[in-house]
Design a protein around this motif. Structure first.
Motif, PDB file in Angstrom:
ATOM      1  N   CYS A  94       0.871 -16.024   6.654  1.00  0.00           N
ATOM      2  CA  CYS A  94       1.869 -16.744   5.873  1.00  0.00           C
ATOM      3  C   CYS A  94       3.122 -16.971   6.710  1.00  0.00           C
ATOM      4  CB  CYS A  94       2.220 -15.935   4.614  1.00  0.00           C
ATOM      5  SG  CYS A  94       0.787 -15.512   3.569  1.00  0.00           S
ATOM      6  N   ALA A  95       4.217 -17.319   6.045  1.00  0.00           N
ATOM      7  CA  ALA A  95       5.507 -17.486   6.713  1.00  0.00           C
ATOM      8  C   ALA A  95       6.619 -17.115   5.751  1.00  0.00           C
ATOM      9  CB  ALA A  95       5.686 -18.928   7.190  1.00  0.00           C
ATOM     10  N   VAL A  96       7.763 -16.731   6.313  1.00  0.00           N
ATOM     11  CA  VAL A  96       8.942 -16.447   5.496  1.00  0.00           C
ATOM     12  C   VAL A  96       9.558 -17.779   5.083  1.00  0.00           C
ATOM     13  CG1 VAL A  96      11.237 -15.416   5.439  1.00  0.00           C
ATOM     14  CG2 VAL A  96       9.382 -14.261   6.673  1.00  0.00           C
ATOM     15  N   ASP A  97       9.567 -18.049   3.775  1.00  0.00           N
ATOM     16  CA  ASP A  97      10.135 -19.297   3.271  1.00  0.00           C
ATOM     17  C   ASP A  97      11.648 -19.194   3.143  1.00  0.00           C
ATOM     18  OD1 ASP A  97       9.848 -21.974   1.893  1.00  0.00           O
ATOM     19  OD2 ASP A  97      10.744 -20.825   0.264  1.00  0.00           O
ATOM     20  N   GLY A  98      12.127 -18.007   2.765  1.00  0.00           N
ATOM     21  CA  GLY A  98      13.557 -17.811   2.578  1.00  0.00           C
ATOM     22  C   GLY A  98      13.823 -16.469   1.931  1.00  0.00           C
ATOM     23  N   ASP A 103      17.922  -9.230  -1.929  1.00  0.00           N
ATOM     24  CA  ASP A 103      17.561  -9.787  -0.618  1.00  0.00           C
ATOM     25  C   ASP A 103      16.052  -9.762  -0.390  1.00  0.00           C
ATOM     26  OD1 ASP A 103      18.123 -11.031   1.784  1.00  0.00           O
ATOM     27  OD2 ASP A 103      18.425  -9.158   2.881  1.00  0.00           O
ATOM     28  N   SER A 104      15.312 -10.178  -1.405  1.00  0.00           N
ATOM     29  CA  SER A 104      13.847 -10.196  -1.304  1.00  0.00           C
ATOM     30  C   SER A 104      13.373 -11.317  -0.390  1.00  0.00           C
ATOM     31  CB  SER A 104      13.231 -10.379  -2.693  1.00  0.00           C
ATOM     32  OG  SER A 104      13.606  -9.328  -3.560  1.00  0.00           O
ATOM     33  N   ILE A 105      12.235 -11.097   0.236  1.00  0.00           N
ATOM     34  CA  ILE A 105      11.625 -12.092   1.108  1.00  0.00           C
ATOM     35  C   ILE A 105      10.708 -12.985   0.270  1.00  0.00           C
ATOM     36  CG2 ILE A 105      10.098 -12.447   3.088  1.00  0.00           C
ATOM     37  CD1 ILE A 105      10.954  -9.602   4.020  1.00  0.00           C
ATOM     38  N   ARG A 106      10.948 -14.294   0.297  1.00  0.00           N
ATOM     39  CA  ARG A 106      10.078 -15.238  -0.409  1.00  0.00           C
ATOM     40  C   ARG A 106       9.076 -15.828   0.580  1.00  0.00           C
ATOM     41  NH1 ARG A 106      13.089 -19.481  -0.889  1.00  0.00           N
ATOM     42  NH2 ARG A 106      14.250 -18.907  -2.762  1.00  0.00           N
ATOM     43  N   TYR A 107       7.804 -15.860   0.184  1.00  0.00           N
ATOM     44  CA  TYR A 107       6.765 -16.406   1.061  1.00  0.00           C
ATOM     45  C   TYR A 107       6.641 -17.918   0.874  1.00  0.00           C
ATOM     46  CZ  TYR A 107       5.319 -11.477   0.610  1.00  0.00           C
ATOM     47  OH  TYR A 107       5.288 -10.113   0.560  1.00  0.00           O
ATOM     48  N   ASN A 108       6.027 -18.554   1.846  1.00  0.00           N
ATOM     49  CA  ASN A 108       5.743 -19.981   1.743  1.00  0.00           C
ATOM     50  C   ASN A 108       4.753 -20.256   0.609  1.00  0.00           C
ATOM     51  OD1 ASN A 108       3.796 -18.643   3.695  1.00  0.00           O
ATOM     52  ND2 ASN A 108       2.761 -20.618   3.406  1.00  0.00           N
ATOM     53  N   ALA A 109       4.813 -21.451   0.051  1.00  0.00           N
ATOM     54  CA  ALA A 109       3.851 -21.855  -0.961  1.00  0.00           C
ATOM     55  C   ALA A 109       2.449 -21.795  -0.358  1.00  0.00           C
ATOM     56  CB  ALA A 109       4.161 -23.264  -1.454  1.00  0.00           C
ATOM     57  N   GLY A 110       1.499 -21.299  -1.125  1.00  0.00           N
ATOM     58  CA  GLY A 110       0.136 -21.181  -0.632  1.00  0.00           C
ATOM     59  C   GLY A 110      -0.197 -19.815  -0.075  1.00  0.00           C
ATOM     60  N   CYS A 111       0.797 -18.941   0.039  1.00  0.00           N
ATOM     61  CA  CYS A 111       0.546 -17.568   0.486  1.00  0.00           C
ATOM     62  C   CYS A 111       0.107 -16.778  -0.742  1.00  0.00           C
ATOM     63  CB  CYS A 111       1.820 -16.969   1.089  1.00  0.00           C
ATOM     64  SG  CYS A 111       1.600 -15.306   1.756  1.00  0.00           S
ATOM     65  N   ASP A 112      -1.193 -16.825  -1.025  1.00  0.00           N
ATOM     66  CA  ASP A 112      -1.730 -16.406  -2.322  1.00  0.00           C
ATOM     67  C   ASP A 112      -2.147 -14.936  -2.357  1.00  0.00           C
ATOM     68  OD1 ASP A 112      -3.766 -16.830  -0.511  1.00  0.00           O
ATOM     69  OD2 ASP A 112      -5.169 -17.670  -1.974  1.00  0.00           O
ATOM     70  N   THR A 113      -1.190 -14.037  -2.106  1.00  0.00           N
ATOM     71  CA  THR A 113      -1.474 -12.609  -2.200  1.00  0.00           C
ATOM     72  C   THR A 113      -1.883 -12.266  -3.633  1.00  0.00           C
ATOM     73  OG1 THR A 113       0.887 -12.240  -2.541  1.00  0.00           O
ATOM     74  CG2 THR A 113       0.026 -11.917  -0.315  1.00  0.00           C
ATOM     75  N   ILE A 114      -2.715 -11.244  -3.769  1.00  0.00           N
ATOM     76  CA  ILE A 114      -3.284 -10.898  -5.067  1.00  0.00           C
ATOM     77  C   ILE A 114      -3.062  -9.426  -5.371  1.00  0.00           C
ATOM     78  CG2 ILE A 114      -5.039 -12.710  -4.934  1.00  0.00           C
ATOM     79  CD1 ILE A 114      -7.046 -10.571  -4.031  1.00  0.00           C
ATOM     80  N   GLY A 115      -3.451  -9.002  -6.564  1.00  0.00           N
ATOM     81  CA  GLY A 115      -3.366  -7.608  -6.942  1.00  0.00           C
ATOM     82  C   GLY A 115      -4.135  -6.738  -5.969  1.00  0.00           C
ATOM     83  N   GLY A 116      -3.554  -5.606  -5.607  1.00  0.00           N
ATOM     84  CA  GLY A 116      -4.145  -4.731  -4.599  1.00  0.00           C
ATOM     85  C   GLY A 116      -3.469  -4.875  -3.255  1.00  0.00           C
ATOM     86  N   THR A 117      -2.774  -6.016  -3.047  1.00  0.00           N
ATOM     87  CA  THR A 117      -2.009  -6.185  -1.813  1.00  0.00           C
ATOM     88  C   THR A 117      -0.649  -5.502  -1.902  1.00  0.00           C
ATOM     89  OG1 THR A 117      -1.087  -8.312  -2.525  1.00  0.00           O
ATOM     90  CG2 THR A 117      -3.132  -8.376  -1.245  1.00  0.00           C
ATOM     91  N   SER A 118      -0.287  -5.001  -3.074  1.00  0.00           N
ATOM     92  CA  SER A 118       0.958  -4.241  -3.209  1.00  0.00           C
ATOM     93  C   SER A 118       1.024  -3.145  -2.161  1.00  0.00           C
ATOM     94  CB  SER A 118       1.047  -3.605  -4.599  1.00  0.00           C
ATOM     95  OG  SER A 118       1.395  -4.536  -5.577  1.00  0.00           O
ATOM     96  N   GLY A 119       2.151  -3.049  -1.482  1.00  0.00           N
ATOM     97  CA  GLY A 119       2.338  -2.014  -0.474  1.00  0.00           C
ATOM     98  C   GLY A 119       1.913  -2.403   0.921  1.00  0.00           C
ATOM     99  N   SER A 120       1.300  -3.572   1.074  1.00  0.00           N
ATOM    100  CA  SER A 120       0.892  -4.026   2.406  1.00  0.00           C
ATOM    101  C   SER A 120       2.117  -4.284   3.272  1.00  0.00           C
ATOM    102  CB  SER A 120       0.085  -5.325   2.318  1.00  0.00           C
ATOM    103  OG  SER A 120      -1.085  -5.166   1.572  1.00  0.00           O
ATOM    104  N   PRO A 121       2.049  -3.964   4.561  1.00  0.00           N
ATOM    105  CA  PRO A 121       3.167  -4.302   5.434  1.00  0.00           C
ATOM    106  C   PRO A 121       3.245  -5.801   5.652  1.00  0.00           C
ATOM    107  CG  PRO A 121       1.306  -3.576   6.748  1.00  0.00           C
ATOM    108  CD  PRO A 121       0.907  -3.373   5.303  1.00  0.00           C
ATOM    109  N   ILE A 122       4.450  -6.297   5.828  1.00  0.00           N
ATOM    110  CA  ILE A 122       4.653  -7.682   6.258  1.00  0.00           C
ATOM    111  C   ILE A 122       4.944  -7.610   7.747  1.00  0.00           C
ATOM    112  CG2 ILE A 122       5.989  -9.787   5.966  1.00  0.00           C
ATOM    113  CD1 ILE A 122       6.817  -8.745   3.199  1.00  0.00           C
TER     114      ILE A 122
END
Length: 277
Positions: A168-172, A186-205
């Motif tokens: 993905c990419a950092v959108d803003g 100051d949360s990181i917003r992902y680009n549109a189409g970065c379709d993370t799902i349940g279970g990805t909670s806690g994954s490193p960026i």
């Protein structure tokens, strides 16, 4: 928060996504530059993802650490306004190699810091050292970046739970992100189409250019709801609310480095410390 869908989906696995072998490094060295993140040093928890991490100043003899979300804490969602520090823990997970293969179990003995207020992070101390994990499994921790990332950064989100990597990419950035009774800054917003799902909670960026951890994945607006559970909203300084259905978000992790003493312990009273107290 993306833990919810993981519980609903159960233990069914998606196909692993492979991105090539990991690069050798020592626990005390800086993370190598990567073309894209692999699953190396990710950790699969029972309901979330996590990762083996180090501070930029960590040394190989230090106790190893595991990073995930505050809402992945084994005691359940942490009440708004609560910060956990140096709490005993027996949290366990499976440490993975670059292709998602299991290296072995790791166990925490202490929650160094965890909260869902202002941010959504949990940092655990494991009962072994970086050097021991390197010797036993060849495991190299990911390094938490010492500075804030920037918009446009190419990033990867490797999930130990799903054994899959999202590119993905950092959108803003979102000054105020609200979900149910929790508010994050100051949360990181992902680009549109970065379709993370349940279970990805806690994954490193992971910053693809440096291999460093620039954040921790924590939520996404699933159904277009307004500031409700699993449907975070962006709140402007004037109170205006924006809802971006399908958009994912993560939380800053460089904040940890602003609160470290010379002995690499967290001190929330340090000048410039950004972690909520």
């Amino acid at each position: 928060m993306q833990l919810r869908r993981a519980l609903a989906l159960g233990a069914a696995a998606l196909a692993a996504v492979l991105f090539g072998p990991s690069l050798p490094a020592t626990a005390a060295s800086a993370a190598p530059a990567l073309a894209a993140a692999t699953l190396a040093s990710t950790i699969s928890l029972s309901n979330c993802s996590a990762s083996l991490v180090r501070y930029p100043t960590s040394v190989s003899g230090d106790r190893a650490m595991m990073l995930t979300n505050g809402h992945c804490y084994e005691g359940g969602f942490i009440n708004a306004g609560t910060v956990l520090r140096n709490v005993s823990s027996t949290r366990q997970g499976t440490l993975l190699d670059a292709t998602g293969g299991a290296l072995g179990r790791v166990r925490a003995d202490q929650v160094l810091y965890a909260t869902m207020t202002g941010t959504d992070v949990a940092l655990y101390r494991l009962n072994t050292t970086f050097a021991a994990l390197q010797s036993q499994y060849g495991a190299t921790p990911l390094t938490i970046a010492a500075g804030r990332t920037s918009a446009g950064t190419s990033m990867s989100i490797p999930s130990g739970y799903w054994k899959r990597v999202w590119n993905c990419a950092v959108d803003g950035f979102v000054p105020t992100l609200r979900e149910d009774r929790w508010t994050w800054r100051d949360s990181i917003r992902y680009n549109a189409g970065c379709d993370t799902i349940g279970g990805t909670s806690g994954s490193p960026i992971v910053d693809n250019a440096t291999g460093a951890v620039i954040g921790v994945n924590n939520t996404g607006n699933e159904s277009g709801g307004r500031c409700t559970l699993n449907n975070p909203c962006e709140v402007a300084a004037n109170g205006a609310v924006t809802v971006l259905q399908g958009r994912g978000y993560g939380q800053q992790t460089y904040w940890f480095t602003t609160c470290l003493t010379s002995s690499r312990t967290i001190d929330l009273t340090l000048s410039g410390c950004l972690l909520p107290r």
